[in-house]
Structure formats: structure tokens, C-alpha cells
Design a protein around this motif. Structure first.
Motif, PDB file in Angstrom:
ATOM      1  N   ARG A  49       0.675  -1.085  -0.522  1.00  0.00           N
ATOM      2  CA  ARG A  49       0.097  -0.185  -0.028  1.00  0.00           C
ATOM      3  C   ARG A  49       0.358   1.540  -0.289  1.00  0.00           C
ATOM      4  N   MET A  50       1.769   1.278   0.790  1.00  0.00           N
ATOM      5  CA  MET A  50       2.726   2.726   0.646  1.00  0.00           C
ATOM      6  C   MET A  50       3.412   2.543  -0.899  1.00  0.00           C
ATOM      7  N   LEU A  51       4.016   1.624  -1.320  1.00  0.00           N
ATOM      8  CA  LEU A  51       4.191   1.494  -2.744  1.00  0.00           C
ATOM      9  C   LEU A  51       3.518   2.451  -3.373  1.00  0.00           C
ATOM     10  N   THR A  52       1.638   1.960  -3.743  1.00  0.00           N
ATOM     11  CA  THR A  52       0.814   2.261  -4.500  1.00  0.00           C
ATOM     12  C   THR A  52       0.756   4.116  -4.039  1.00  0.00           C
ATOM     13  N   ILE A  53       0.716   4.116  -3.127  1.00  0.00           N
ATOM     14  CA  ILE A  53       0.547   5.823  -3.092  1.00  0.00           C
ATOM     15  C   ILE A  53       1.747   6.528  -3.235  1.00  0.00           C
ATOM     16  N   SER A  54       2.810   5.933  -1.967  1.00  0.00           N
ATOM     17  CA  SER A  54       4.128   7.100  -3.105  1.00  0.00           C
ATOM     18  C   SER A  54       4.439   6.842  -4.057  1.00  0.00           C
ATOM     19  N   GLU A  55       4.049   6.209  -5.290  1.00  0.00           N
ATOM     20  CA  GLU A  55       3.961   5.980  -7.025  1.00  0.00           C
ATOM     21  C   GLU A  55       3.053   7.475  -6.998  1.00  0.00           C
ATOM     22  N   GLU A  56       2.111   8.051  -6.489  1.00  0.00           N
ATOM     23  CA  GLU A  56       1.283   8.701  -6.780  1.00  0.00           C
ATOM     24  C   GLU A  56       2.555  10.492  -5.806  1.00  0.00           C
ATOM     25  N   LEU A  57       3.178  10.393  -5.126  1.00  0.00           N
ATOM     26  CA  LEU A  57       3.544  11.348  -4.481  1.00  0.00           C
ATOM     27  C   LEU A  57       5.245  11.613  -5.354  1.00  0.00           C
ATOM     28  N   ARG A  58       5.348  12.845  -5.049  1.00  0.00           N
ATOM     29  CA  ARG A  58       6.972  13.460  -5.579  1.00  0.00           C
ATOM     30  C   ARG A  58       8.148  13.482  -5.050  1.00  0.00           C
TER      31      ARG A  58
END
Length: 181
Positions: A49-58
Motif C-alpha cells: 500500500r505504501m508503494l502504491t501511495i508513494s508512486e503518486e507522490l513526488r
């Protein structure tokens, strides 16, 4: 007395043996120094879940990489923060809202189109349009300054003779009026 070649050869052989022994020890000792890879997270569900969220963050340091791809220390801190928010039971939207509140819309890899981000979304197009307008203006002014070439009466007569000569020549002919004279 031994020749120079005989005296040098044992030194080279001894040096070669020493280097080969050192290399063998380094290669043989490397598995002893190897360590097991540290697990990414205690809970693979939290990590996914952290990887999914962090793919959308710069990444705020790299600016052209996602938070998931960045190796910067700040990116690691932000990933750790996202993991702790996930463990607290926050939703993806709540986590993004928390980071936007803390760092601004810039932290989102795809910031929303709103009045505060118009320049971010439309600025490149405005710069492109300004560049094209400046180029057109420059070319028009330049064209106005350049005077059309004027032909003297002798040059005009020579050009007309060339054109009249090429009109009389058969199709496919490559000879010039000078060749015909």
C-alpha cells in the motif's frame, strides 16, 4: 653472474604469486562478509500500500522522481511517515491530504487543476506561446528591414535571355545558352 633477465624473472613471478593469493583470499572471503537483505517492511500489505501511495507522490529533493523511486534521505523519511500513517489506519486520501497540508500541492506527482496550480499546469504552454509570438514578431520585423534585391538592366537582360533560351531548349536538355553559342 646471472643475466638481467634471470634476475628480474623471479621478482615478477613472486609478485604475480602474491597478487594471485591476495585476489583468491578476497574472493573466498566475500561470502563471509555478505549480509542478509533487510526486509522492506514487517507487513507486506503495508509495504504494498505504501508503494502504491508513494508512486503518486513526488520526491521533494529529486523533483522528477516519484517518492517510491527516490533514494534521497528525505524520501526515505516520507516513506517511513506514510508507513506510520497506514498503520494508524488512515485512508489513502487522508494520507495524501496530510502530505499536501504539510508540503503543498507540489508533493503530488499529478497536482489537481485549481486556481493555485494554474501556473504549474498552463505555464509551459504560455511560455511556448510567448516564444512563438516573439519569433513571429522578430521574423516580420527582419523581413521588413531586408530590401528586395534589385537587378540592373544588364542583369535583367541576361536573366531574360537565359529564360528564353531554356524555353526553346528541348525537354531534358542540360546544355546552357553558353554551350550552344
Amino acid at each position: 653472474m646471472p643475466s638481467r633477465a634471470q634476475r628480474v624473472r623471479p621478482a615478477i613471478t613472486m609478485r604475480g604469486r602474491l597478487l594471485a593469493t591476495a585476489a583468491a583470499l578476497l574472493v573466498a572471503g566475500s561470502p563471509v562478509l555478505a549480509a542478509d537483505a533487510r526486509p522492506l517492511a514487517d507487513d507486506p500489505i503495508v509495504e504494498a500500500r505504501m508503494l502504491t501511495i508513494s508512486e503518486e507522490l513526488r520526491c521533494l529533493v529529486c523533483q522528477n522522481e516519484t517518492l517510491a523511486a527516490s533514494r534521497a534521505e528525505l524520501a526515505e523519511d516520507l516513506r517511513r511517515e506514510v508507513r506510520s500513517l497506514i498503520r494508524q489506519g488512515k485512508s489513502d486520501t487522508e494520507i495524501k491530504d496530510y502530505l499536501v497540508t504539510r508540503y503543498g500541492d507540489f508533493v503530488l506527482y499529478r497536482p489537481p487543476v485549481k486556481s493555485t496550480t494554474w501556473l504549474l499546469w498552463f505555464g509551459p504552454f504560455l511560455l511556448l506561446a510567448g516564444g512563438v509570438a516573439g519569433l513571429v514578431t522578430y521574423l516580420r520585423r527582419r523581413a521588413g528591414r531586408v530590401a528586395p534585391p534589385t537587378l540592373s538592366a544588364a542583369d535583367r537582360a541576361a536573366a531574360e535571355a537565359l529564360l528564353a533560351g531554356s524555353a526553346d531548349a528541348p525537354a531534358g536538355s542540360t546544355s546552357s545558352p553558353k554551350d550552344q553559342a
